[in-house]
Design a protein around this motif. Structure first.
Motif, PDB file in Angstrom:
ATOM      1  N   UNK A 228     -85.690  48.559 -10.570  1.00 36.35           N
ATOM      2  CA  UNK A 228     -85.461  47.171 -10.198  1.00 36.35           C
ATOM      3  C   UNK A 228     -85.700  46.278 -11.413  1.00 36.35           C
ATOM      4  N   UNK A 229     -84.720  45.454 -11.765  1.00 38.13           N
ATOM      5  CA  UNK A 229     -84.880  44.500 -12.852  1.00 38.13           C
ATOM      6  C   UNK A 229     -84.540  43.104 -12.338  1.00 38.13           C
ATOM      7  N   UNK A 230     -85.239  42.114 -12.874  1.00 42.75           N
ATOM      8  CA  UNK A 230     -85.010  40.733 -12.458  1.00 42.75           C
ATOM      9  C   UNK A 230     -85.307  39.820 -13.640  1.00 42.75           C
ATOM     10  N   UNK A 231     -84.348  38.954 -13.963  1.00 43.30           N
ATOM     11  CA  UNK A 231     -84.469  38.137 -15.146  1.00 43.30           C
ATOM     12  C   UNK A 231     -85.438  36.986 -15.019  1.00 43.30           C
ATOM     13  N   UNK A 232     -85.530  36.401 -13.844  1.00 42.24           N
ATOM     14  CA  UNK A 232     -86.372  35.223 -13.674  1.00 42.24           C
ATOM     15  C   UNK A 232     -87.276  35.341 -12.464  1.00 42.24           C
ATOM     16  N   UNK A 233     -88.249  34.476 -12.429  1.00 40.57           N
ATOM     17  CA  UNK A 233     -89.188  34.468 -11.312  1.00 40.57           C
ATOM     18  C   UNK A 233     -88.485  33.961 -10.056  1.00 40.57           C
TER      19      UNK A 233
ATOM     20  N   UNK B 262     -88.683  41.208 -15.359  1.00 36.95           N
ATOM     21  CA  UNK B 262     -89.492  41.977 -14.421  1.00 36.95           C
ATOM     22  C   UNK B 262     -88.862  43.355 -14.267  1.00 36.95           C
ATOM     23  N   UNK B 263     -89.685  44.388 -14.273  1.00 43.99           N
ATOM     24  CA  UNK B 263     -89.191  45.760 -14.174  1.00 43.99           C
ATOM     25  C   UNK B 263     -90.110  46.567 -13.267  1.00 43.99           C
ATOM     26  N   UNK B 264     -89.507  47.268 -12.313  1.00 46.07           N
ATOM     27  CA  UNK B 264     -90.280  48.112 -11.400  1.00 46.07           C
ATOM     28  C   UNK B 264     -89.428  49.297 -10.970  1.00 46.07           C
ATOM     29  N   UNK B 265     -90.091  50.296 -10.423  1.00 43.02           N
ATOM     30  CA  UNK B 265     -89.424  51.475  -9.865  1.00 43.02           C
ATOM     31  C   UNK B 265     -89.897  51.654  -8.433  1.00 43.02           C
ATOM     32  N   UNK B 266     -88.999  52.055  -7.561  1.00 39.91           N
ATOM     33  CA  UNK B 266     -89.340  52.218  -6.148  1.00 39.91           C
ATOM     34  C   UNK B 266     -88.837  53.563  -5.639  1.00 39.91           C
ATOM     35  N   UNK B 267     -89.697  54.272  -4.938  1.00 37.09           N
ATOM     36  CA  UNK B 267     -89.353  55.559  -4.330  1.00 37.09           C
ATOM     37  C   UNK B 267     -89.545  55.455  -2.829  1.00 37.09           C
ATOM     38  N   UNK B 268     -88.473  55.662  -2.074  1.00 37.18           N
ATOM     39  CA  UNK B 268     -88.567  55.640  -0.614  1.00 37.18           C
ATOM     40  C   UNK B 268     -89.315  56.878  -0.129  1.00 37.18           C
ATOM     41  N   UNK B 269     -90.262  56.665   0.784  1.00 31.74           N
ATOM     42  CA  UNK B 269     -91.004  57.766   1.401  1.00 31.74           C
ATOM     43  C   UNK B 269     -90.856  57.614   2.915  1.00 31.74           C
ATOM     44  N   UNK B 270     -90.040  58.427   3.555  1.00 35.86           N
ATOM     45  CA  UNK B 270     -89.812  58.271   4.998  1.00 35.86           C
ATOM     46  C   UNK B 270     -91.114  58.308   5.799  1.00 35.86           C
ATOM     47  N   UNK B 271     -91.151  57.553   6.866  1.00 28.90           N
ATOM     48  CA  UNK B 271     -92.349  57.462   7.698  1.00 28.90           C
ATOM     49  C   UNK B 271     -92.855  58.836   8.154  1.00 28.90           C
ATOM     50  N   UNK B 272     -91.988  59.797   8.584  1.00 30.24           N
ATOM     51  CA  UNK B 272     -92.513  61.104   8.988  1.00 30.24           C
ATOM     52  C   UNK B 272     -93.287  61.808   7.876  1.00 30.24           C
ATOM     53  N   UNK B 273     -92.859  61.617   6.629  1.00 34.40           N
ATOM     54  CA  UNK B 273     -93.577  62.225   5.505  1.00 34.40           C
ATOM     55  C   UNK B 273     -94.978  61.628   5.393  1.00 34.40           C
ATOM     56  N   UNK B 274     -95.066  60.304   5.511  1.00 32.06           N
ATOM     57  CA  UNK B 274     -96.372  59.651   5.461  1.00 32.06           C
ATOM     58  C   UNK B 274     -97.283  60.145   6.590  1.00 32.06           C
ATOM     59  N   UNK B 275     -96.722  60.237   7.801  1.00 29.79           N
ATOM     60  CA  UNK B 275     -97.546  60.640   8.935  1.00 29.79           C
ATOM     61  C   UNK B 275     -98.030  62.080   8.801  1.00 29.79           C
ATOM     62  N   UNK B 276     -97.210  62.948   8.237  1.00 28.31           N
ATOM     63  CA  UNK B 276     -97.666  64.333   8.007  1.00 28.31           C
ATOM     64  C   UNK B 276     -98.808  64.347   6.989  1.00 28.31           C
ATOM     65  N   UNK B 277     -98.692  63.513   5.966  1.00 23.55           N
ATOM     66  CA  UNK B 277     -99.760  63.438   4.965  1.00 23.55           C
ATOM     67  C   UNK B 277    -101.041  62.903   5.589  1.00 23.55           C
ATOM     68  N   UNK B 278    -100.934  61.857   6.398  1.00 27.16           N
ATOM     69  CA  UNK B 278    -102.121  61.267   7.008  1.00 27.16           C
ATOM     70  C   UNK B 278    -102.795  62.245   7.975  1.00 27.16           C
ATOM     71  N   UNK B 279    -102.008  63.099   8.613  1.00 27.74           N
ATOM     72  CA  UNK B 279    -102.569  64.076   9.550  1.00 27.74           C
ATOM     73  C   UNK B 279    -103.446  65.101   8.833  1.00 27.74           C
ATOM     74  N   UNK B 280    -103.266  65.244   7.533  1.00 25.00           N
ATOM     75  CA  UNK B 280    -104.070  66.183   6.753  1.00 25.00           C
ATOM     76  C   UNK B 280    -105.435  65.596   6.362  1.00 25.00           C
ATOM     77  N   UNK B 281    -105.649  64.318   6.697  1.00 20.83           N
ATOM     78  CA  UNK B 281    -106.884  63.640   6.288  1.00 20.83           C
ATOM     79  C   UNK B 281    -107.662  63.209   7.525  1.00 20.83           C
ATOM     80  N   UNK B 282    -108.456  64.102   8.115  1.00 21.27           N
ATOM     81  CA  UNK B 282    -109.236  63.747   9.316  1.00 21.27           C
ATOM     82  C   UNK B 282    -110.151  62.555   9.033  1.00 21.27           C
ATOM     83  N   UNK B 283    -110.219  61.656   9.997  1.00 19.57           N
ATOM     84  CA  UNK B 283    -111.076  60.493   9.831  1.00 19.57           C
ATOM     85  C   UNK B 283    -110.520  59.427   8.913  1.00 19.57           C
ATOM     86  N   UNK B 284    -109.236  59.517   8.595  1.00 14.59           N
ATOM     87  CA  UNK B 284    -108.616  58.522   7.718  1.00 14.59           C
ATOM     88  C   UNK B 284    -108.698  57.138   8.352  1.00 14.59           C
TER      89      UNK B 284
END
Length: 265
Positions: free
Chosen positions: A8-13, A71-93
């Protein structure tokens, strides 16, 4: 698994109000500052830091270029099911009650893994199951660093419509064609949207303009081509609607700031 990694690039604020992402995303700011305002306190993400952004939550996002460079940034989409599987691995999160963006600092190993998903990166050569597990690993790194999203809200009719239009924003959408694709009558679609406080034309316009904004920030396509991709018959029509929505002309998103800072409408 189709990976979505954007630069992502953006020339001005500029400040963009009421943006809704279709899927969660892990964003790394390379240059400048990103500020995200939602239900909680503002989240400032400076260069070198990461930010986990939720899906389907209206956010105000301000991108501020660094002095003398865009302004310069990078973005990676992480589908919600992937996040939920990761969170399930962390008891008491401990998960937040409010849906909003969360900034974090990731260790070098996680930064290297993040970069693997960039175009031409190692993830393109991994078998799909391996890529899925490594993406889950990245979500775990973010969670360990404190970047955890609240539980997703139940899907609404408007969310389904946004997903449908977002897959092909330049198509010749009407309420009737969208209703057929969603397996319901046009009257039912309009009634359900009205119950949520929205309407078909409003969502269609929003999805097209946000798609145009994304193309301006992530591609070098000319504005005329972007207008067509976003479903507008002419560049002038697109520019008018874009300025009404975001307070800037499309070309100004890419230009360096020449005068005082401007905020989106």
């Amino acid at each position: 698994m189709a990976m979505q990694f954007f630069t992502i690039t953006q020339g001005r604020r500029a400040r963009f109000h009421h943006l809704l992402a279709p899927v969660p995303a892990l964003v790394r700011v390379r240059a400048g500052i990103k500020t995200v305002l939602g239900q909680g306190a503002p989240v400032d993400v400076t260069a070198g830091r990461f930010c986990l952004m939720p899906e389907a939550v209206p956010l105000t996002v301000e991108n501020r270029p660094a002095p003398g460079r865009p302004y310069l940034a990078e973005a990676l989409a992480i589908p919600r099911p992937v996040l939920e599987r990761a969170y399930a691995r962390l008891p008491g999160l401990n998960r937040p009650d409010e849906a909003g963006a969360v900034a974090c600092d990731l260790p070098a190993a996680a930064e290297e893994l993040f970069q693997c998903f960039a175009p031409g990166g190692a993830a393109a050569r991994w078998p799909e199951p391996v890529a899925g597990l490594r993406l889950e690993e990245l979500a775990l790194w973010a969670a360990e660093a404190g970047a955890v999203l609240a539980r997703a809200a139940p899907e609404r009719q408007g969310d389904r419509l946004r997903g449908l239009i977002g897959a092909e924003p330049g198509a010749d959408w009407t309420a009737a064609t969208a209703a057929r694709a969603l397996a319901m009558s046009e009257a039912t679609l309009r009634r359900r949207l009205a119950a949520e406080g929205s309407g078909f034309a409003e969502i269609l316009r929003e999805m097209r303009l946000c798609h145009g904004l994304a193309l301006l920030q992530t591609t070098a396509l000319p504005v005329g081509r972007i207008a067509l991709e976003a479903g507008y018959a002419s560049a002038s029509q697109f520019a008018q609607r874009f300025r009404e929505r975001f307070g800037l002309l499309p070309r100004e998103i890419r230009e360096a700031e020449a005068t005082a800072d401007r905020n989106a409408a």
